[in-house]
Write a protein that holds these residues in place. Sequence first.
Motif, PDB file in Angstrom:
ATOM      1  N   ALA A  17       2.823   1.312  -0.127  1.00 58.39           N
ATOM      2  CA  ALA A  17       4.057   0.170  -0.024  1.00 58.39           C
ATOM      3  C   ALA A  17       4.233  -0.564   1.437  1.00 58.39           C
ATOM      4  N   ALA A  18       4.348   0.460   2.278  1.00 54.39           N
ATOM      5  CA  ALA A  18       4.924  -0.353   3.927  1.00 54.39           C
ATOM      6  C   ALA A  18       3.933  -1.616   4.459  1.00 54.39           C
ATOM      7  N   GLU A  19       2.801  -1.036   4.755  1.00 54.69           N
ATOM      8  CA  GLU A  19       1.369  -1.380   4.901  1.00 54.69           C
ATOM      9  C   GLU A  19       1.345  -3.171   4.315  1.00 54.69           C
ATOM     10  N   ALA A  20       1.784  -2.404   2.938  1.00 54.90           N
ATOM     11  CA  ALA A  20       1.262  -4.244   2.407  1.00 54.90           C
ATOM     12  C   ALA A  20       2.773  -5.233   2.678  1.00 54.90           C
ATOM     13  N   LEU A  21       3.970  -4.595   2.454  1.00 53.32           N
ATOM     14  CA  LEU A  21       4.825  -5.498   3.438  1.00 53.32           C
ATOM     15  C   LEU A  21       5.290  -5.411   4.745  1.00 53.32           C
ATOM     16  N   PHE A  22       4.652  -4.713   5.981  1.00 47.73           N
ATOM     17  CA  PHE A  22       4.723  -4.883   6.727  1.00 47.73           C
ATOM     18  C   PHE A  22       4.101  -6.198   7.273  1.00 47.73           C
ATOM     19  N   TYR A  23       2.068  -5.126   6.826  1.00 49.75           N
ATOM     20  CA  TYR A  23       1.941  -6.654   7.411  1.00 49.75           C
ATOM     21  C   TYR A  23       1.417  -8.136   6.422  1.00 49.75           C
ATOM     22  N   GLY A  24       1.594  -7.523   5.651  1.00 47.82           N
ATOM     23  CA  GLY A  24       2.366  -8.924   4.501  1.00 47.82           C
ATOM     24  C   GLY A  24       3.478 -10.148   5.104  1.00 47.82           C
ATOM     25  N   ARG A  25       4.608  -9.541   5.538  1.00 44.80           N
ATOM     26  CA  ARG A  25       5.952  -9.772   5.658  1.00 44.80           C
ATOM     27  C   ARG A  25       6.000  -9.717   6.730  1.00 44.80           C
TER      28      ARG A  25
END
Length: 204
Positions: free
Chosen positions: A13-21
Amino acid sequence: MDSATAREKALDAAEALFYGRGVQSVGMDDVRAASGVSLKRLYQLFPAKEQLVVAYLERRDTRWRSRLADHVARHPDPERRLLAVFDWLELWFAEPGFRGCAWINAYGELGATSSAVADQVRAHKRAFRAYLTALVKDARRPEELAGRLYLLAEGAMVTAGIEGTQEPAAEARDSARALLGARGTARPATTDPQPRVTSDQADD
């Protein structure tokens, strides 16, 4: 949910959020909601958000460098492997959701305030440069070529992230090909261990 599973879910979840946003726009509550891991368990695993960011970058580093090496290793010719680096960058740039280099992005957000994040970014970049250096040595090219290829690759990453196109990889590959063909990066000539003596010299 055991700790190992919870940790992976949190990192996914962190990777998707940190990288995406972006790191700074994402809070631990966002990670909790996306991962399904309770806030209490999340803080047990990562007592500070900085630790979660570092863990995300570390895990991504392992996967990123493994994918690159696997792609490059498909080419038996050592010199072709140097250009294969840029082939792989082109594929990466074309992936859905590509937002540039995660480490450059993280450094831009937190490099000035988090030594742990800055250290992780530098470790990733040093490893990438060391990998290029090894490829250059395998191709029997001058070691300084690795620094030039590294700068081409890094520049392509930044440009592709900003422009949202894979074209910088192709342009960097063309530049790398020109470097490989340049006189200053030619393979060292094979020399005889002892100077040859001609018949005229032998008579002197």
